[in-house]
Design an enzyme around this catalytic site. Structure first.
Site, PDB file in Angstrom:
ATOM      1  N   ASN A 286       0.826  -1.215   0.000  1.00 12.64           N
ATOM      2  CA  ASN A 286       0.000   0.000   0.000  1.00 12.64           C
ATOM      3  C   ASN A 286       0.856   1.259   0.000  1.00 12.64           C
ATOM      4  O   ASN A 286       0.659   2.154  -0.831  1.00 12.64           O
ATOM      5  CB  ASN A 286      -0.928   0.014   1.230  1.00 12.64           C
ATOM      6  CG  ASN A 286      -1.879  -1.151   1.234  1.00 12.64           C
ATOM      7  OD1 ASN A 286      -1.443  -2.295   1.324  1.00 12.64           O
ATOM      8  ND2 ASN A 286      -3.168  -0.889   1.166  1.00 12.64           N
TER       9      ASN A 286
ATOM     10  N   THR B  24     -18.378  37.394 -30.024  1.00  7.78           N
ATOM     11  CA  THR B  24     -19.147  36.876 -28.891  1.00  7.78           C
ATOM     12  C   THR B  24     -20.337  36.127 -29.471  1.00  7.78           C
ATOM     13  O   THR B  24     -20.907  36.559 -30.485  1.00  7.78           O
ATOM     14  CB  THR B  24     -19.639  38.001 -27.954  1.00  7.78           C
ATOM     15  OG1 THR B  24     -20.562  38.837 -28.652  1.00  7.78           O
ATOM     16  CG2 THR B  24     -18.471  38.849 -27.448  1.00  7.78           C
ATOM     17  N   HIS B  25     -20.682  35.009 -28.875  1.00  8.17           N
ATOM     18  CA  HIS B  25     -21.751  34.158 -29.397  1.00  8.17           C
ATOM     19  C   HIS B  25     -21.470  33.704 -30.833  1.00  8.17           C
ATOM     20  O   HIS B  25     -22.392  33.422 -31.604  1.00  8.17           O
ATOM     21  CB  HIS B  25     -23.111  34.868 -29.348  1.00  8.17           C
ATOM     22  CG  HIS B  25     -23.466  35.414 -28.006  1.00  8.17           C
ATOM     23  ND1 HIS B  25     -24.104  34.668 -27.042  1.00  8.17           N
ATOM     24  CD2 HIS B  25     -23.249  36.642 -27.462  1.00  8.17           C
ATOM     25  CE1 HIS B  25     -24.279  35.415 -25.954  1.00  8.17           C
ATOM     26  NE2 HIS B  25     -23.766  36.616 -26.179  1.00  8.17           N
TER      27      HIS B  25
ATOM     28  N   SER C  24      -7.344  13.471 -46.823  1.00  8.44           N
ATOM     29  CA  SER C  24      -8.504  12.581 -46.804  1.00  8.44           C
ATOM     30  C   SER C  24      -8.156  11.292 -47.537  1.00  8.44           C
ATOM     31  O   SER C  24      -7.389  11.288 -48.502  1.00  8.44           O
ATOM     32  CB  SER C  24      -9.691  13.263 -47.492  1.00  8.44           C
ATOM     33  OG  SER C  24     -10.711  12.330 -47.773  1.00  8.44           O
TER      34      SER C  24
ATOM     35  N   ASN D 270      -6.893  18.258 -43.780  1.00  7.42           N
ATOM     36  CA  ASN D 270      -7.706  18.344 -42.569  1.00  7.42           C
ATOM     37  C   ASN D 270      -6.864  18.729 -41.355  1.00  7.42           C
ATOM     38  O   ASN D 270      -5.758  18.212 -41.182  1.00  7.42           O
ATOM     39  CB  ASN D 270      -8.378  16.998 -42.299  1.00  7.42           C
ATOM     40  CG  ASN D 270      -9.247  16.544 -43.445  1.00  7.42           C
ATOM     41  OD1 ASN D 270      -9.972  17.347 -44.026  1.00  7.42           O
ATOM     42  ND2 ASN D 270      -9.173  15.270 -43.803  1.00  7.42           N
TER      43      ASN D 270
ATOM     44  N   TYR E 147      -7.702   0.839   2.997  1.00  4.58           N
ATOM     45  CA  TYR E 147      -7.446   0.396   1.629  1.00  4.58           C
ATOM     46  C   TYR E 147      -8.540  -0.538   1.149  1.00  4.58           C
ATOM     47  O   TYR E 147      -9.018  -1.387   1.894  1.00  4.58           O
ATOM     48  CB  TYR E 147      -6.083  -0.307   1.548  1.00  4.58           C
ATOM     49  CG  TYR E 147      -5.836  -0.893   0.171  1.00  4.58           C
ATOM     50  CD1 TYR E 147      -5.558  -0.071  -0.910  1.00  4.58           C
ATOM     51  CD2 TYR E 147      -5.947  -2.264  -0.048  1.00  4.58           C
ATOM     52  CE1 TYR E 147      -5.359  -0.588  -2.173  1.00  4.58           C
ATOM     53  CE2 TYR E 147      -5.748  -2.795  -1.317  1.00  4.58           C
ATOM     54  CZ  TYR E 147      -5.461  -1.953  -2.376  1.00  4.58           C
ATOM     55  OH  TYR E 147      -5.280  -2.475  -3.626  1.00  4.58           O
TER      56      TYR E 147
ATOM     57  N   GLN F 289      -7.018  -0.278  -7.168  1.00  7.56           N
ATOM     58  CA  GLN F 289      -6.091  -0.752  -8.185  1.00  7.56           C
ATOM     59  C   GLN F 289      -6.440  -0.179  -9.557  1.00  7.56           C
ATOM     60  O   GLN F 289      -5.558   0.131 -10.359  1.00  7.56           O
ATOM     61  CB  GLN F 289      -6.109  -2.276  -8.241  1.00  7.56           C
ATOM     62  CG  GLN F 289      -5.258  -2.879  -9.348  1.00  7.56           C
ATOM     63  CD  GLN F 289      -5.305  -4.392  -9.329  1.00  7.56           C
ATOM     64  OE1 GLN F 289      -5.085  -5.016  -8.292  1.00  7.56           O
ATOM     65  NE2 GLN F 289      -5.606  -4.998 -10.464  1.00  7.56           N
TER      66      GLN F 289
ATOM     67  N   LYS G  50      -4.934   3.216 -11.262  1.00  7.62           N
ATOM     68  CA  LYS G  50      -3.625   3.349 -11.919  1.00  7.62           C
ATOM     69  C   LYS G  50      -3.760   3.531 -13.431  1.00  7.62           C
ATOM     70  O   LYS G  50      -3.112   4.381 -14.032  1.00  7.62           O
ATOM     71  CB  LYS G  50      -2.759   2.134 -11.608  1.00  7.62           C
ATOM     72  CG  LYS G  50      -1.644   2.418 -10.623  1.00  7.62           C
ATOM     73  CD  LYS G  50      -0.624   1.304 -10.568  1.00  7.62           C
ATOM     74  CE  LYS G  50      -1.152   0.074  -9.902  1.00  7.62           C
ATOM     75  NZ  LYS G  50      -0.072  -0.909  -9.609  1.00  7.62           N
TER      76      LYS G  50
END
Length: 431
Positions: free
Chosen positions: A112, A156-157, A279, A287, A318, A323, A326
């Site tokens: 641990n 904006t927007h 492409s 692209n 624990y 596990q 990870k």
């Protein structure tokens, strides 16, 4: 698989169950293995300090740990399915080479606190990389912001709003990544705590030299409470992913801008050829795939954080559920850092299309300037706003993007970018 550290006499193991329990843990431990070895060396020194291993045994153990690290780097020692995990691989190797001295190495520690300390060391390394990447991105942005400003529509927007500039665009992301570098450093301070010596979460009946291991491993402080050492698992990992997410949020918005600006409809930006692909069916296409995957990278890191968060619906102490954290941590951190590493060269190499940007600035985008000027002359702002709105189509008469930017004298705006202030903040992170 080698003999299990926890195997009890008379109890047979089931291969399917063991495969499920192990999962890809031993493969993931390759990422943490050198840190586990470094922590084992510090632990051996601490055991010698309290007389649990002799000076000769300490020297032998450290020599073999160094040899194991070198063999691992060279590929002559492979961490694979022969071992339950990296921890058992270290103990098996030391026992094979040194006999009883190898069997003593696990005294006073648990798997641990082994994984906790290895993870903390790994996270510190990755946070240092995060800060480095963010500083590099901010540096490029400040360099480009200092170049002659080109007019750029401000949106904006996603609607044309006011006149902006390429310098303002770069300065905005420069400040964002300075903050992201600072957040990486602050997160480093949060997790810079040594859990080695907390064992399985309740300490041990030995006067372990935890001050020595803290200093030897370069931690800023000791993680004092053994119970909190276990409670912090997942919490510290999430903190690192949150710091990384902060940088990738800015990356996502930057990539969105570039995705729009590189379209034929905008045509504001050209990317270096190596950041685009073709492409498979349309010969005419190039692209912006790198930019699009940079935009998507936040989702990968956010998903990793979410997966760890869902694992933490646990009581104290624990639990084997942890596990699974990870894999999430490794995937999120490595992908996020790889994405950020691409940004400095991309930003340095992208080119603005001045004629397209100028053509996109329409007269109505000066209406805000008109309203502010009338307010400064004494007209109540709301009256000035209404008058400017009614005459928006004529707002550009006698005006240019340059004149609009030159009149924008508020701190940080077009005439007063305060790049020196941002540079000072960035330089302060190097001290």
């Amino acid at each position: 698989m080698t003999d299990l550290l926890w195997q009890k006499a008379g109890v047979e193991t089931n291969a399917k169950i063991m495969k499920f329990l192990a999962g890809d843990d031993v493969l993931l431990d390759r990422e943490f293995f050198l840190h586990d070895i470094a922590a084992s060396k510090a632990h051996v020194e601490g055991l010698a300090n309290i007389g649990v291993v002799s000076a000769k045994e300490m020297g032998d153990l450290k020599r073999e740990l160094d040899a194991l690290a070198e063999d691992f780097r060279a590929g002559s020692f492979v961490l694979d399915e022969r071992y339950e995990d990296g921890h058992s691989a270290i103990e098996a190797r030391l026992t094979e080479r040194l006999g009883d001295a190898g069997r003593r190495v696990h005294t006073g520690r648990s798997r641990n606190d082994q994984i906790l300390v290895a993870t903390r060391l790994w996270l510190k390394e990755k946070l240092a990389s995060l800060e480095t990447h963010c500083r590099a991105i901010a540096h490029v942005c400040l360099q480009r912001a200092a170049q002659p400003a080109l007019p750029l529509p401000g949106y904006t927007h996603l609607q044309r709003a006011v006149v902006s500039s390429t310098a303002m665009w770069f300065a905005g992301f420069a400040e964002g990544f300075i903050d992201n570098a600072l957040r990486a450093r602050q997160t480093m301070a949060l997790i810079d705590a040594n859990p080695l010596g907390t064992a399985a979460g309740y300490g041990v009946n030995l006067p372990l030299d935890r001050a020595h291991t803290t200093q030897a491993l370069g931690f800023g402080r000791m993680q004092v409470s053994p119970i909190y050492a276990q409670l912090s698992r997942g919490k510290f990992e999430m903190a690192v992913l949150e710091a990384l997410s902060s940088a990738l949020l800015d990356t996502r918005r930057l990539a969105w801008d570039l995705s729009l600006f590189t379209t034929a409809e905008f045509n504001f930006v050209s990317l270096p050829a190596q950041y685009t692909t073709g492409s498979s069916i349309m010969p005419n296409k190039r692209n912006p795939d790198v930019v699009e995957l940079l935009r998507a990278s936040y989702a990968t890191v956010a998903a990793s954080r979410c997966e760890i968060e869902q694992l933490l619906s646990l009581p104290s102490g624990y639990q084997r559920d942890l596990q699974f954290s990870k894999g999430s941590l490794f995937h999120g951190v490595t992908h996020g850092l790889a994405a950020l590493e691409l940004l400095p060269d991309l930003l340095a190499g992208m080119q603005w299309n001045e004629s397209a940007m100028r053509a996109a600035i329409e007269p109505a985008m000066y209406a805000t300037d008109v309203a502010i000027e009338q307010a400064a002359a004494g007209v109540p702002f709301r009256d000035a706003y209404k008058a400017a709105a009614q005459a928006a189509a004529q707002a550009g008469q006698g005006r240019t993007p340059e004149s609009s930017l030159a009149a924008r004298t508020s701190a940080g705006a077009g005439h007063d970018l305060r790049l020196d202030v941002l540079q000072h903040r960035l330089d302060g992170l190097s001290s």
